[in-house]
Design a protein around this motif. Structure first.
Motif, PDB file in Angstrom:
ATOM      1  N   THR A  44      45.197 -95.161 -18.784  1.00  0.00           N
ATOM      2  CA  THR A  44      44.833 -93.962 -19.242  1.00  0.00           C
ATOM      3  C   THR A  44      45.019 -92.829 -18.241  1.00  0.00           C
ATOM      4  O   THR A  44      44.325 -92.972 -17.172  1.00  0.00           O
ATOM      5  CB  THR A  44      43.633 -94.092 -19.938  1.00  0.00           C
ATOM      6  OG1 THR A  44      43.532 -95.001 -20.827  1.00  0.00           O
ATOM      7  CG2 THR A  44      43.433 -92.737 -20.735  1.00  0.00           C
ATOM      8  N   SER A  49      40.155 -89.823 -19.211  1.00  0.00           N
ATOM      9  CA  SER A  49      39.060 -90.844 -19.026  1.00  0.00           C
ATOM     10  C   SER A  49      37.840 -90.059 -18.396  1.00  0.00           C
ATOM     11  O   SER A  49      36.875 -90.322 -19.015  1.00  0.00           O
ATOM     12  CB  SER A  49      39.445 -91.972 -17.966  1.00  0.00           C
ATOM     13  OG  SER A  49      40.609 -92.691 -18.094  1.00  0.00           O
ATOM     14  N   ALA A  52      35.532 -88.325 -21.281  1.00  0.00           N
ATOM     15  CA  ALA A  52      34.730 -89.394 -21.718  1.00  0.00           C
ATOM     16  C   ALA A  52      33.621 -89.510 -20.933  1.00  0.00           C
ATOM     17  O   ALA A  52      32.423 -89.509 -21.409  1.00  0.00           O
ATOM     18  CB  ALA A  52      35.402 -90.520 -22.124  1.00  0.00           C
ATOM     19  N   SER A  97      38.989 -96.103 -35.896  1.00  0.00           N
ATOM     20  CA  SER A  97      39.094 -96.929 -34.510  1.00  0.00           C
ATOM     21  C   SER A  97      39.973 -97.781 -34.541  1.00  0.00           C
ATOM     22  O   SER A  97      40.526 -98.840 -34.622  1.00  0.00           O
ATOM     23  CB  SER A  97      37.649 -98.024 -34.848  1.00  0.00           C
ATOM     24  OG  SER A  97      36.570 -97.269 -35.174  1.00  0.00           O
ATOM     25  N   SER A 238      46.489 -94.618 -29.083  1.00  0.00           N
ATOM     26  CA  SER A 238      46.910 -95.914 -28.213  1.00  0.00           C
ATOM     27  C   SER A 238      48.050 -95.861 -27.494  1.00  0.00           C
ATOM     28  O   SER A 238      48.055 -96.200 -26.234  1.00  0.00           O
ATOM     29  CB  SER A 238      46.738 -97.126 -29.333  1.00  0.00           C
ATOM     30  OG  SER A 238      45.574 -97.276 -29.859  1.00  0.00           O
ATOM     31  N   MET A 243      46.290 -95.534 -24.129  1.00  0.00           N
ATOM     32  CA  MET A 243      44.541 -95.326 -24.482  1.00  0.00           C
ATOM     33  C   MET A 243      44.547 -96.655 -25.490  1.00  0.00           C
ATOM     34  O   MET A 243      43.442 -96.461 -26.372  1.00  0.00           O
ATOM     35  CB  MET A 243      44.339 -94.291 -25.251  1.00  0.00           C
ATOM     36  CG  MET A 243      44.293 -93.040 -24.123  1.00  0.00           C
ATOM     37  SD  MET A 243      43.609 -91.472 -25.004  1.00  0.00           S
ATOM     38  CE  MET A 243      42.089 -91.849 -25.461  1.00  0.00           C
ATOM     39  N   TRP A 246      40.558 -97.863 -26.229  1.00  0.00           N
ATOM     40  CA  TRP A 246      39.579 -96.831 -26.612  1.00  0.00           C
ATOM     41  C   TRP A 246      39.426 -96.614 -28.050  1.00  0.00           C
ATOM     42  O   TRP A 246      38.696 -96.176 -28.601  1.00  0.00           O
ATOM     43  CB  TRP A 246      40.155 -95.490 -26.203  1.00  0.00           C
ATOM     44  CG  TRP A 246      40.359 -94.927 -24.875  1.00  0.00           C
ATOM     45  CD1 TRP A 246      41.417 -95.433 -24.026  1.00  0.00           C
ATOM     46  CD2 TRP A 246      39.309 -94.507 -23.889  1.00  0.00           C
ATOM     47  NE1 TRP A 246      41.117 -95.033 -22.715  1.00  0.00           N
ATOM     48  CE2 TRP A 246      39.982 -94.481 -22.447  1.00  0.00           C
ATOM     49  CE3 TRP A 246      38.196 -93.810 -23.955  1.00  0.00           C
ATOM     50  CZ2 TRP A 246      39.378 -93.837 -21.471  1.00  0.00           C
ATOM     51  CZ3 TRP A 246      37.463 -93.352 -22.887  1.00  0.00           C
ATOM     52  CH2 TRP A 246      37.930 -93.412 -21.578  1.00  0.00           C
ATOM     53  N   ARG A 247      40.392 -97.216 -28.727  1.00  0.00           N
ATOM     54  CA  ARG A 247      40.413 -97.378 -30.309  1.00  0.00           C
ATOM     55  C   ARG A 247      40.263 -96.032 -30.761  1.00  0.00           C
ATOM     56  O   ARG A 247      39.275 -95.810 -31.737  1.00  0.00           O
ATOM     57  CB  ARG A 247      39.218 -98.461 -30.765  1.00  0.00           C
ATOM     58  CG  ARG A 247      39.252 -99.777 -29.985  1.00  0.00           C
ATOM     59  CD  ARG A 247      40.458-100.407 -29.789  1.00  0.00           C
ATOM     60  NE  ARG A 247      40.912-100.832 -31.267  1.00  0.00           N
ATOM     61  CZ  ARG A 247      42.234-100.594 -31.502  1.00  0.00           C
ATOM     62  NH1 ARG A 247      43.070-100.220 -30.576  1.00  0.00           N
ATOM     63  NH2 ARG A 247      42.800-100.718 -32.775  1.00  0.00           N
ATOM     64  N   ILE A 248      41.073 -95.125 -30.704  1.00  0.00           N
ATOM     65  CA  ILE A 248      41.359 -94.167 -31.817  1.00  0.00           C
ATOM     66  C   ILE A 248      42.729 -93.790 -32.201  1.00  0.00           C
ATOM     67  O   ILE A 248      43.894 -93.880 -31.527  1.00  0.00           O
ATOM     68  CB  ILE A 248      41.195 -92.666 -30.634  1.00  0.00           C
ATOM     69  CG1 ILE A 248      39.818 -92.719 -29.900  1.00  0.00           C
ATOM     70  CG2 ILE A 248      41.632 -91.576 -31.245  1.00  0.00           C
ATOM     71  CD1 ILE A 248      38.674 -92.264 -31.079  1.00  0.00           C
ATOM     72  N   SER A 276      35.141 -92.193 -26.762  1.00  0.00           N
ATOM     73  CA  SER A 276      36.594 -92.382 -27.117  1.00  0.00           C
ATOM     74  C   SER A 276      36.981 -90.989 -27.547  1.00  0.00           C
ATOM     75  O   SER A 276      38.198 -90.618 -27.476  1.00  0.00           O
ATOM     76  CB  SER A 276      36.714 -93.611 -27.810  1.00  0.00           C
ATOM     77  OG  SER A 276      36.362 -94.668 -27.361  1.00  0.00           O
TER      78      SER A 276
END
Ligand code: PMP
Ligand code: GLU
Length: 397
Positions: A44, A49, A52, A97, A238, A243, A246-248, A276
């Motif tokens: 990423t 990052s 975050a 997510s 993703s 990413m 990160w689950r976005i 995230s």
């Protein structure tokens, strides 16, 4: 123990299973080249990052609104407006997510027992499972193999019944790399609209596109609003911004449906992780910088695609494939390797993993057992070495 009928036919994700096995074999000391991974091999970008980290340091660690913080929903809407050329209402955007979660919300909110959903084949491994968890049924529609499996309204006509409630399109497609042109998307969207279906457009690979430099794959968002019908756009951070962990993900739909997605999230996951969201906010609020990162990754993907295509033609001529136009996969036709011992793609991929230490995902996971998927989201050296190993194995006999 007796399990619920909800999961009677559930299979774990085959793509994740193969990469987990590859990692396990590697940790046991085997020399494995993993071509199964469905994620960019880049880190990423550091500035994303860092957002975050700053978020955590400034206390952005609490619950947020379930559909995501308004700033992020607005930044995503702004990005989607740049794709569409038309203003996108931020209240139609729901942050989830991961894109997988956005697909779940869609299936749960739109389908149920007795409903049929048209799934274009080869399909991404999770579509049929997600549809089945919503207790609806997948009906598979395959396009012409010689046209990269892209489906036409005629193909869909043959599968349509009065129970059909939805259609899933994935462009650029995982696993084939096929991309629909805007004209083709328009035809398919009109076909779905005429039948009042929910059109789920999974465009998570939109930015990983090998057309003109700096362009993205054609999007349903570019169609005039009245031609889109009941469309749910699925996308996320993703793939474009490397990413995956990160689950976005997010969906964009009519506001009424977006509220239903938020209600589902309010009882299942609540908001996507707040740090995230801060990272994604930084990416989507600095689009120019984020797109420079995308451009750099795309350069590497194009180079690797060309490398693999050339090597496949030179060294593994027995595997036919269609050159991908987006995403980062080759879908290779490996059925010439079937014999009495190796009767399907799982057997062939296990044999290759065992004998050559190269991990590929069997085509059966994508609904076509004649194929196997390789990912080119790995270094040029490893790609060369993998094809060298395959070539040695196959030429040995
Ligand atoms: N759709 C497709 C076509 C994918 O390949 C993936 C990859 N996992 C997803 C959705 C889900 O993405 P995410 O990791 O954001 O859940
Ligand atoms: N989408 C990726 C793949 O197809 C990641 C794994 C998964 O989520 O299934 O391999």
């Amino acid at each position: 123990m007796e399990f619920s009928s909800n999961i009677a036919s559930l299979q774990p994700s085959a793509t994740i299973a193969v990469s987990t096995l590859a990692k396990q074999l590697r940790s046991e000391g085997r020399d494995i080249i993993d071509l199964s991974a469905g994620e960019p091999d880049f880190d990423t970008p550091a500035w994303i990052s860092e957002a975050a980290v700053s978020g955590i340091e400034s206390g952005k660690t609490r619950y947020t609104p379930v559909a995501g913080i308004p700033e992020l929903r607005k930044a995503v809407a702004n990005y989607l407006s740049s794709v569409s050329g038309d203003e996108v209402d931020w209240e139609g955007v729901v942050i989830s997510s991961g894109a997988k979660h956005a697909l779940f919300n869609t299936a749960f909110a739109c389908f149920g027992p007795g409903d049929e959903v048209l799934v274009t084949t080869p399909y991404w491994v999770s579509y049929p499972e997600i549809i089945s968890l919503s207790r609806a049924e997948s009906v598979f529609v395959s396009g012409n193999e010689n046209d990269n499996f892209l489906v036409t309204p005629k193909d869909l006509d043959d599968a349509y019944t009065e129970k059909t409630k939805g259609l899933i399109l994935c462009s650029p497609c995982n696993p084939t790399g096929g991309v629909y042109s805007l004209e083709q998307l328009e035809e398919l969207a009109c076909w779905a609209k005429e039948r009042e279906l929910v059109l789920i457009a999974d465009e998570i690979y939109r930015e990983i596109y090998f057309g003109a430099s700096g362009s993205h794959a054609p999007s349903v968002l570019e169609l005039p609003r009245e031609k889109r019908g009941n469309c749910v756009l699925i996308d996320g951070a993703s793939k474009s911004f490397a990413m995956t962990g990160w689950r976005i993900g997010f969906s964009y739909s009519e506001n009424e449906l977006a509220k239903k997605f938020a209600s589902i999230q309010s009882h299942s996951t609540s908001n996507p992780a707040s740090p995230s969201q801060m990272a994604a906010l930084s990416a989507f609020s600095n689009l120019e910088r984020a797109m420079e990162e995308v451009g750099m990754m795309n350069k590497a993907f194009v180079r690797r695609k060309d490398l693999v295509a050339n090597l496949l033609r030179e060294r593994l001529g027995q595997f036919s494939f269609v050159e991908p136009e987006g995403a980062f996969y080759f879908f290779l036709k490996i059925d010439s390797l079937f014999n009495d011992d190796r009767t399907g793609s799982v057997d062939v991929c296990s044999w290759i993993l065992q004998e050559a230490g190269v991990a590929m995902v069997p085509g059966s996971a994508f609904g076509d057992d004649r194929f196997a998927r390789i990912s080119f989201a790995t270094s040029d050296d490893l790609l060369e070495e993998a094809i060298e190993r395959l070539s040695s194995l196959l030429h040995e006999g």
